[in-house]
Design a protein around this motif. Sequence first.
Motif, PDB file in Angstrom:
ATOM      1  N   LYS A  69      20.878  18.518   1.494  1.00  0.00           N
ATOM      2  CA  LYS A  69      22.154  19.128   1.884  1.00  0.00           C
ATOM      3  C   LYS A  69      22.078  19.656   3.313  1.00  0.00           C
ATOM      4  CE  LYS A  69      24.094  20.450  -2.601  1.00  0.00           C
ATOM      5  NZ  LYS A  69      24.504  21.580  -3.484  1.00  0.00           N
ATOM      6  N   LYS A  70      20.908  20.179   3.675  1.00  0.00           N
ATOM      7  CA  LYS A  70      20.722  20.700   5.029  1.00  0.00           C
ATOM      8  C   LYS A  70      20.660  19.569   6.051  1.00  0.00           C
ATOM      9  CE  LYS A  70      18.084  24.785   3.535  1.00  0.00           C
ATOM     10  NZ  LYS A  70      16.744  25.445   3.569  1.00  0.00           N
ATOM     11  N   LYS A  78      17.231  18.292  -3.347  1.00  0.00           N
ATOM     12  CA  LYS A  78      18.688  18.426  -3.239  1.00  0.00           C
ATOM     13  C   LYS A  78      19.058  19.458  -2.174  1.00  0.00           C
ATOM     14  CE  LYS A  78      19.645  17.071  -8.031  1.00  0.00           C
ATOM     15  NZ  LYS A  78      20.115  15.729  -7.643  1.00  0.00           N
ATOM     16  N   ILE A  79      18.299  20.551  -2.125  1.00  0.00           N
ATOM     17  CA  ILE A  79      18.556  21.587  -1.118  1.00  0.00           C
ATOM     18  C   ILE A  79      18.284  21.050   0.283  1.00  0.00           C
ATOM     19  CG2 ILE A  79      17.802  23.842  -0.267  1.00  0.00           C
ATOM     20  CD1 ILE A  79      17.147  24.568  -3.193  1.00  0.00           C
ATOM     21  N   GLY A 117      19.065  11.216  -4.416  1.00  0.00           N
ATOM     22  CA  GLY A 117      20.458  11.482  -4.742  1.00  0.00           C
ATOM     23  C   GLY A 117      20.905  10.895  -6.066  1.00  0.00           C
ATOM     24  N   PRO A 167      20.907  15.517   5.548  1.00  0.00           N
ATOM     25  CA  PRO A 167      20.961  14.299   4.732  1.00  0.00           C
ATOM     26  C   PRO A 167      20.426  13.061   5.433  1.00  0.00           C
ATOM     27  CG  PRO A 167      23.149  14.885   5.525  1.00  0.00           C
ATOM     28  CD  PRO A 167      22.247  16.032   5.872  1.00  0.00           C
TER      29      PRO A 167
END
Length: 377
Positions: A158-159, A154-155, A307, A161
Motif C-alpha cells: 500500500k505504501k 499488504k501494508i 495481492g 505498490p
Amino acid sequence: MAGGLGFKGFTAVVVLAASLLPGIGNAFQVLPRISDVDRKLTSVGTNQWVDGLGIWLVGNALPMIKNPLHEAITLNALGCSVQAGSEAECVTVAAIKQHQVLLYGVRWPDDPPFALNRSDPPRTSSCNPAVTLRSTAQPKCWATLFSDAAATAKINLKKDPASPAFGPGDYLLYRSHFGDLQFFHAMAAHDGELAAVAQRRMKSWAQFLWGIATKTLPTGKFVRDLEPAALGEYFPGDITATNLLATGIVEVRKDLSHVAMGALLHMVQDSFSQAHSGRGAETGAMCPGSPRFAQPGRIERFYSYAGQAGSAHDREDTFASLNVHTLQVSPTVVDASKGFLALWNEGASWDEAEKLFDCVFALQAPGAAAGPGPFVN
C-alpha cells in the motif's frame, strides 16, 4: 476421560491445527516429509510440546489436505508410467525414497530453510532461533511468520505498490512468497512488473541453478561473485549456494546438484499453474532453438502472489487442475520437466538448456504488467 486430552486439550489441538494450515505451500502444493533430524531438533528445542504436535500435524493432517503435486509431476517426468490424469499414482513411498534429495530440491522454493536472527529473533515464543527454520522443524513458528509476511506485505505494498514488499535483509520465507524472490515460483515481484523483467529474473535464477546442477559453478563461493552477475543483486551478502540451498540441512549438501535441479523444476512447473502465469494455447510448434522439444503455449502475463487471495490461488494448485491440464494440453508440465531432466542427464551446457528455457518461458506480450489476476476474493 482420565489420561485423555479433555475438552480444553482437544480444543487447543484444533486451534493449533487451524493456525498451522493456512498458506502452507505456495504454488503447486507440496507434501512435507519429516526427517529424523526434525524430530531430534524438536526433542531438544524450547517448544517441545508445540513443535511435537506441529510435526504430527505436518506429517499426518496436512497430507490429507494438501496435494503433493510437485512430487507427482516430477516422478511422472522421471519415468513413472501412468495414464494422463492419474499422476497422483506416481507418489509412493518407494519412489520418494529413491529420489529423496531431488524432491527436497523440488520442495525447497516453498519451504527454504534459513537461520533466524539470533540478536533480534521473532517476538514469539513459538520460534527457537537456535534451530534452522523450516516448516518441518518449527511448524508453529513457520506458520506464524508466514502469516506475518502476508499481513506485512499488504501494508508495504500500500505504501509502495511499484516495489517488492520484501528484499535483501528480510527473511527468505518473506521474500520468496511475497517479495523480490517470487521468481522462485515463476511469479512477478510486484504488481505492475513487466513480463520481460520478471522473465529476466527467472532466467538468471535458472542459469545459476543449472550451474550448480551440472557442477560447473562452485557451491562454496559467494553467490554475488558468481555468474550470472545479476543474481548478486538478490544475494549481496556472504551467502554461498550451500548456505542458500542447505542451511541446517547437512544431509543433502553432498548432492547439491540434485537440490538445484529440483529447485529449477519447481519454477518450470509453477509456470504452468494458472495462478502463477497466464498461458495461451499451444500451437503444435516445436521449440525454435531445440526442435526435439514441443513448444508450450506462450506466457501472456505473470501474476504476483502478494495481492492474491491465498484460497483463490490454491484452487488452481490441486490434482483436479493438474488432471484437467494433462488430459487436454500437449506439451504438458510433465513434458517440460522431462525436457530439462533429459538435458541434465546428458550433461548439457547452459547454452543448450537456455534454448529450452527460452522456449518454455516464451512471452506473448513482453510488456504485459503483472497483477493478482482473477485470484482475489
